[in-house]
Design an enzyme around this catalytic site. Structure first.
Site, PDB file in Angstrom:
ATOM      1  N   HIS A  63      30.136  91.724  12.856  1.00 43.63           N
ATOM      2  CA  HIS A  63      30.831  90.601  13.398  1.00 43.63           C
ATOM      3  C   HIS A  63      32.218  90.791  12.682  1.00 43.63           C
ATOM      4  O   HIS A  63      32.440  91.677  11.715  1.00 43.63           O
ATOM      5  CB  HIS A  63      30.373  89.227  12.985  1.00 43.63           C
ATOM      6  CG  HIS A  63      30.012  88.865  11.801  1.00 43.63           C
ATOM      7  ND1 HIS A  63      29.300  89.532  10.874  1.00 43.63           N
ATOM      8  CD2 HIS A  63      30.774  87.848  10.861  1.00 43.63           C
ATOM      9  CE1 HIS A  63      29.449  88.950   9.555  1.00 43.63           C
ATOM     10  NE2 HIS A  63      30.286  87.961   9.870  1.00 43.63           N
ATOM     11  N   ASP A  67      35.447  89.483   5.885  1.00 41.64           N
ATOM     12  CA  ASP A  67      34.499  90.305   4.520  1.00 41.64           C
ATOM     13  C   ASP A  67      33.768  91.277   5.039  1.00 41.64           C
ATOM     14  O   ASP A  67      33.028  91.874   4.515  1.00 41.64           O
ATOM     15  CB  ASP A  67      33.955  89.241   3.645  1.00 41.64           C
ATOM     16  CG  ASP A  67      32.890  88.321   4.573  1.00 41.64           C
ATOM     17  OD1 ASP A  67      33.145  88.102   5.834  1.00 41.64           O
ATOM     18  OD2 ASP A  67      31.706  88.110   4.159  1.00 41.64           O
ATOM     19  N   HIS A  68      33.781  91.679   6.476  1.00 34.33           N
ATOM     20  CA  HIS A  68      33.098  92.730   6.959  1.00 34.33           C
ATOM     21  C   HIS A  68      34.065  93.921   7.566  1.00 34.33           C
ATOM     22  O   HIS A  68      33.378  94.926   8.084  1.00 34.33           O
ATOM     23  CB  HIS A  68      32.112  92.065   8.180  1.00 34.33           C
ATOM     24  CG  HIS A  68      31.108  91.268   7.651  1.00 34.33           C
ATOM     25  ND1 HIS A  68      29.650  91.746   7.392  1.00 34.33           N
ATOM     26  CD2 HIS A  68      31.131  90.152   6.945  1.00 34.33           C
ATOM     27  CE1 HIS A  68      29.026  90.707   6.643  1.00 34.33           C
ATOM     28  NE2 HIS A  68      29.791  89.552   6.497  1.00 34.33           N
ATOM     29  N   HIS A 141      25.237  83.201  14.463  1.00 32.78           N
ATOM     30  CA  HIS A 141      26.392  82.843  13.445  1.00 32.78           C
ATOM     31  C   HIS A 141      27.463  82.168  14.079  1.00 32.78           C
ATOM     32  O   HIS A 141      27.512  81.988  15.114  1.00 32.78           O
ATOM     33  CB  HIS A 141      26.786  84.397  12.857  1.00 32.78           C
ATOM     34  CG  HIS A 141      27.743  84.358  11.612  1.00 32.78           C
ATOM     35  ND1 HIS A 141      27.440  83.433  10.341  1.00 32.78           N
ATOM     36  CD2 HIS A 141      28.791  84.883  11.219  1.00 32.78           C
ATOM     37  CE1 HIS A 141      28.098  83.532   9.460  1.00 32.78           C
ATOM     38  NE2 HIS A 141      29.009  84.406   9.954  1.00 32.78           N
TER      39      HIS A 141
END
Length: 317
Positions: A63, A67-68, A141
């Site tokens: 996603h 932080d990804h 999410h």
């Protein structure tokens, strides 16, 4: 096949855990590395490993939370600087192409290789070659998020040499043809079907790597019968309401999923900075009360995904 954790933290970089990135090392299987998420400073983490950016040929993004993905432009740039010239494919939710292209354009970064994009809109098969299949499923999410299921295709059964010798089939190049399942004609005129001299097919391995998620039936589809399940554990036992409100999971929920879906090993990541030292150990202890084969992973942990061979009778060796 090995899993190496480049970042196991949640939200923002911490003293002991970087943000999320997971490498699936397939050097023996296809001489490549696949990355799952590329949080900030992933390329710095790679410098502390034996991974080579030019070996990375696929990146799967779960996603678009920072932080990804915030480490992705820098990694792509460094791959080019370090001589990577083979094409690279990025899989992820709609918007990942725009994020990468804008970042590269604004920074006037020119890459030495081509990027292919596969923006995901539906669940199902996203990649297949002669050795692997990769499936994606929507998770639950705050923004669109996917989990991935990597299935290694079954290996041909082992050649039953004793049976060949008993049938007076001489050794030599013909054994290689029979091993491949081919039908061959021997010098004495006999026609031999290789399939008659092969043991049971050896089942391929399955790895499921989930993004951030609340509990959802799609997670079950990804996890069922997996050799390894990588699942987030942002919250601890007793915090299920808090986890749900933030669209995350607890360690107990992950363990219950692993047990229910007959997973062989559960690896917990996306650990909040609240949990360090003894508190991180307690996360693992709590989860093991539900599912014994659980491990809370740390940055740079390397986990081998074992290949379980079957005997001639079709049972695990």
């Amino acid at each position: 096949m090995e899993i190496e954790f480049l970042g196991t933290g949640a939200g923002s970089p911490g003293k002991f855990r970087n943000v999320t990135s997971t490498a699936l090392r397939l050097l023996d299987e296809r001489n490549s590395v696949w990355l799952f998420d590329v949080g900030e400073a992933t390329q710095h983490q790679i410098l502390r490993t034996t991974l080579k950016p030019r070996k990375i040929d696929k990146i799967f993004i779960t996603h678009l939370h920072g932080d990804h993905i915030f480490g992705l432009p820098g990694l792509l740039s460094s791959r080019s600087f370090q001589g990577g010239d083979a094409p690279l494919t990025i899989y992820g939710p709609k918007g990942i192409r725009n994020f990468v292209e804008v970042s590269l354009r604004v920074s006037e970064t020119k890459l030495s290789y081509k990027i292919r994009y596969q923006e995901l809109t539906t669940d199902g098969l996203v990649f297949e070659d002669g050795k692997f299949r990769v499936y994606a499923q929507h998770l639950d999410h705050r923004i669109e998020c996917f989990g991935y299921r990597i299935e290694e295709k079954d290996h041909p059964g082992e050649l039953q040499v004793e049976q060949l010798q008993a049938a007076k089939i001489p050794s030599g190049p013909v054994y290689g043809q029979l091993k491949a399942g081919k039908t061959v004609t021997l010098p004495d005129g006999r026609v031999i079907n290789g399939a008659d001299f092969l043991g049971p097919a050896q089942p391929g391995r399955i790895v499921a790597i989930l993004g951030d998620t609340r509990q959802t039936p799609n997670a079950e589809k990804l996890a069922i019968n997996a050799d390894v399940l990588v699942h987030e554990s942002t919250f601890a036992k007793g915090e299920s309401k808090l986890a749900r409100s933030y669209y995350h999971s607890t360690n107990i929920q992950a363990a219950e999923l692993a047990k229910r879906m007959h997973v062989k090993q559960l690896l917990l990541n996306h650990i909040s900075a609240r949990y360090t030292g003894k508190m991180a150990a307690e996360l693992q202890h709590q989860a093991r009360e539900v599912f014994k084969q659980t491990r809370v992973v740390k940055d740079f942990d390397e986990i081998e995904v074992p290949f379980e061979k079957l005997t001639k009778e079709g049972t695990p060796s």
